[in-house]
Design a protein around this motif. Sequence first.
Motif, PDB file in Angstrom:
ATOM      1  N   GLN A 132     -11.473  -2.609   0.550  1.00 50.45           N
ATOM      2  CA  GLN A 132     -12.612  -1.907   1.363  1.00 50.45           C
ATOM      3  C   GLN A 132     -12.251  -1.078   2.317  1.00 50.45           C
ATOM      4  O   GLN A 132     -13.045  -0.171   2.709  1.00 50.45           O
ATOM      5  CB  GLN A 132     -13.072  -3.113   2.555  1.00 50.45           C
ATOM      6  N   VAL A 133     -10.775  -0.593   2.476  1.00 47.86           N
ATOM      7  CA  VAL A 133     -10.305   0.502   3.101  1.00 47.86           C
ATOM      8  C   VAL A 133      -9.415   1.419   2.430  1.00 47.86           C
ATOM      9  O   VAL A 133      -9.013   2.351   2.976  1.00 47.86           O
ATOM     10  CB  VAL A 133      -9.790  -0.196   4.460  1.00 47.86           C
ATOM     11  N   VAL A 134      -9.092   1.261   1.109  1.00 49.03           N
ATOM     12  CA  VAL A 134      -8.148   1.813   0.480  1.00 49.03           C
ATOM     13  C   VAL A 134      -8.724   3.403   0.262  1.00 49.03           C
ATOM     14  O   VAL A 134      -9.990   3.625  -0.120  1.00 49.03           O
ATOM     15  CB  VAL A 134      -7.930   1.242  -0.890  1.00 49.03           C
ATOM     16  N   PRO A 135      -8.144   4.262   0.370  1.00 52.26           N
ATOM     17  CA  PRO A 135      -8.613   5.651   0.130  1.00 52.26           C
ATOM     18  C   PRO A 135      -9.425   5.964  -1.230  1.00 52.26           C
ATOM     19  O   PRO A 135      -8.874   5.284  -2.190  1.00 52.26           O
ATOM     20  CB  PRO A 135      -7.397   6.686   0.029  1.00 52.26           C
ATOM     21  N   LEU A 136     -10.451   6.384  -1.158  1.00 53.24           N
ATOM     22  CA  LEU A 136     -11.324   6.486  -2.367  1.00 53.24           C
ATOM     23  C   LEU A 136     -11.477   7.853  -2.672  1.00 53.24           C
ATOM     24  O   LEU A 136     -12.258   8.753  -2.039  1.00 53.24           O
ATOM     25  CB  LEU A 136     -12.550   5.817  -1.915  1.00 53.24           C
ATOM     26  N   ASP A 137     -11.355   8.500  -3.865  1.00 52.33           N
ATOM     27  CA  ASP A 137     -11.685   9.831  -4.271  1.00 52.33           C
ATOM     28  C   ASP A 137     -12.494   9.327  -5.712  1.00 52.33           C
ATOM     29  O   ASP A 137     -13.672   9.360  -5.881  1.00 52.33           O
ATOM     30  CB  ASP A 137     -10.483  10.674  -4.693  1.00 52.33           C
ATOM     31  N   GLU A 138     -11.789   9.114  -6.689  1.00 55.95           N
ATOM     32  CA  GLU A 138     -12.341   8.736  -7.909  1.00 55.95           C
ATOM     33  C   GLU A 138     -12.169   7.316  -8.455  1.00 55.95           C
ATOM     34  O   GLU A 138     -12.572   6.687  -9.249  1.00 55.95           O
ATOM     35  CB  GLU A 138     -11.741   9.484  -9.089  1.00 55.95           C
ATOM     36  N   ALA A 139     -11.730   6.510  -7.325  1.00 55.24           N
ATOM     37  CA  ALA A 139     -11.515   5.273  -7.420  1.00 55.24           C
ATOM     38  C   ALA A 139     -10.407   4.493  -8.261  1.00 55.24           C
ATOM     39  O   ALA A 139     -10.079   3.625  -8.364  1.00 55.24           O
ATOM     40  CB  ALA A 139     -12.644   4.388  -7.746  1.00 55.24           C
ATOM     41  N   ALA A 140      -9.443   5.699  -8.603  1.00 55.10           N
ATOM     42  CA  ALA A 140      -8.582   4.999  -9.457  1.00 55.10           C
ATOM     43  C   ALA A 140      -7.478   4.333  -8.831  1.00 55.10           C
ATOM     44  O   ALA A 140      -6.950   3.414  -9.092  1.00 55.10           O
ATOM     45  CB  ALA A 140      -7.723   6.190  -9.981  1.00 55.10           C
ATOM     46  N   LEU A 141      -7.036   4.687  -7.649  1.00 55.29           N
ATOM     47  CA  LEU A 141      -6.090   3.998  -6.776  1.00 55.29           C
ATOM     48  C   LEU A 141      -6.736   2.700  -6.398  1.00 55.29           C
ATOM     49  O   LEU A 141      -6.205   1.512  -6.653  1.00 55.29           O
ATOM     50  CB  LEU A 141      -5.982   4.614  -5.501  1.00 55.29           C
ATOM     51  N   GLN A 142      -7.963   2.333  -5.996  1.00 56.98           N
ATOM     52  CA  GLN A 142      -8.716   0.960  -5.985  1.00 56.98           C
ATOM     53  C   GLN A 142      -8.602   0.217  -6.990  1.00 56.98           C
ATOM     54  O   GLN A 142      -8.202  -1.069  -7.200  1.00 56.98           O
ATOM     55  CB  GLN A 142     -10.340   1.198  -5.434  1.00 56.98           C
ATOM     56  N   ARG A 143      -8.953   0.711  -8.309  1.00 51.09           N
ATOM     57  CA  ARG A 143      -8.949   0.031  -9.517  1.00 51.09           C
ATOM     58  C   ARG A 143      -7.488  -0.320  -9.874  1.00 51.09           C
ATOM     59  O   ARG A 143      -7.507  -1.514 -10.691  1.00 51.09           O
ATOM     60  CB  ARG A 143      -9.453   0.900 -10.853  1.00 51.09           C
ATOM     61  N   SER A 144      -6.488   0.154  -9.403  1.00 48.10           N
ATOM     62  CA  SER A 144      -5.153  -0.369  -9.616  1.00 48.10           C
ATOM     63  C   SER A 144      -4.594  -1.365  -8.941  1.00 48.10           C
ATOM     64  O   SER A 144      -3.400  -1.935  -9.033  1.00 48.10           O
ATOM     65  CB  SER A 144      -3.954   0.850  -9.553  1.00 48.10           C
ATOM     66  N   GLY A 145      -5.448  -1.834  -7.953  1.00 47.18           N
ATOM     67  CA  GLY A 145      -4.890  -2.880  -7.251  1.00 47.18           C
ATOM     68  C   GLY A 145      -4.563  -4.297  -8.074  1.00 47.18           C
ATOM     69  O   GLY A 145      -5.468  -4.446  -8.831  1.00 47.18           O
ATOM     70  N   ALA A 146      -3.773  -4.974  -7.604  1.00 47.05           N
ATOM     71  CA  ALA A 146      -3.296  -6.216  -8.071  1.00 47.05           C
ATOM     72  C   ALA A 146      -2.898  -7.245  -7.310  1.00 47.05           C
ATOM     73  O   ALA A 146      -2.057  -6.904  -6.299  1.00 47.05           O
ATOM     74  CB  ALA A 146      -2.547  -6.066  -9.469  1.00 47.05           C
ATOM     75  N   ALA A 147      -3.023  -8.629  -7.200  1.00 45.97           N
ATOM     76  CA  ALA A 147      -2.406  -9.565  -6.468  1.00 45.97           C
ATOM     77  C   ALA A 147      -1.563 -10.594  -7.637  1.00 45.97           C
ATOM     78  O   ALA A 147      -2.036 -10.682  -8.605  1.00 45.97           O
ATOM     79  CB  ALA A 147      -3.527 -10.495  -5.934  1.00 45.97           C
ATOM     80  N   SER A 148      -0.518 -10.864  -7.215  1.00 44.82           N
ATOM     81  CA  SER A 148       0.345 -11.880  -8.241  1.00 44.82           C
ATOM     82  C   SER A 148       1.226 -12.550  -7.254  1.00 44.82           C
ATOM     83  O   SER A 148       1.297 -12.392  -5.960  1.00 44.82           O
ATOM     84  CB  SER A 148       1.192 -11.106  -9.264  1.00 44.82           C
ATOM     85  N   VAL A 149       1.722 -13.581  -7.968  1.00 52.04           N
ATOM     86  CA  VAL A 149       2.560 -14.364  -7.286  1.00 52.04           C
ATOM     87  C   VAL A 149       3.829 -14.931  -8.422  1.00 52.04           C
ATOM     88  O   VAL A 149       3.769 -14.992  -9.302  1.00 52.04           O
ATOM     89  CB  VAL A 149       1.809 -15.823  -6.905  1.00 52.04           C
TER      90      VAL A 149
END
Length: 116
Positions: free
Chosen positions: A39-56
Amino acid sequence: MPQGFQLRFDAGRASRALRRGAAQGLYLAAEYVLGEADQVVPLDEAALQRSGAASVDAPSLTAMVSYDTPYAVVQHERLDYRHAPGRQAKYLEGPLNAARQEVAALLAAEIRRALR
């Protein structure tokens, strides 16, 4: 006349259930933090947002939330960069700190569920 009873406690089984619950809780908590960070990640073309991942990593009971672009760390750490309204640097650190209670509740709920 008093009645007797016998209680058997299988510590190994309880420990395995506890670890499974903790791993599941950590995963849910990491997904929650990722959602908040998105919701707060810097957004230009959304590449950064799309690269997000959660793992354990279940053996070490370690949860990870990450963004995988060449500029992810720079965007996170540089406080002097200008971002669109509602977007910010420290896009992981801020949401994680703000969600401490929710993270703890998710983890506790999954541990309780595993020990039933």
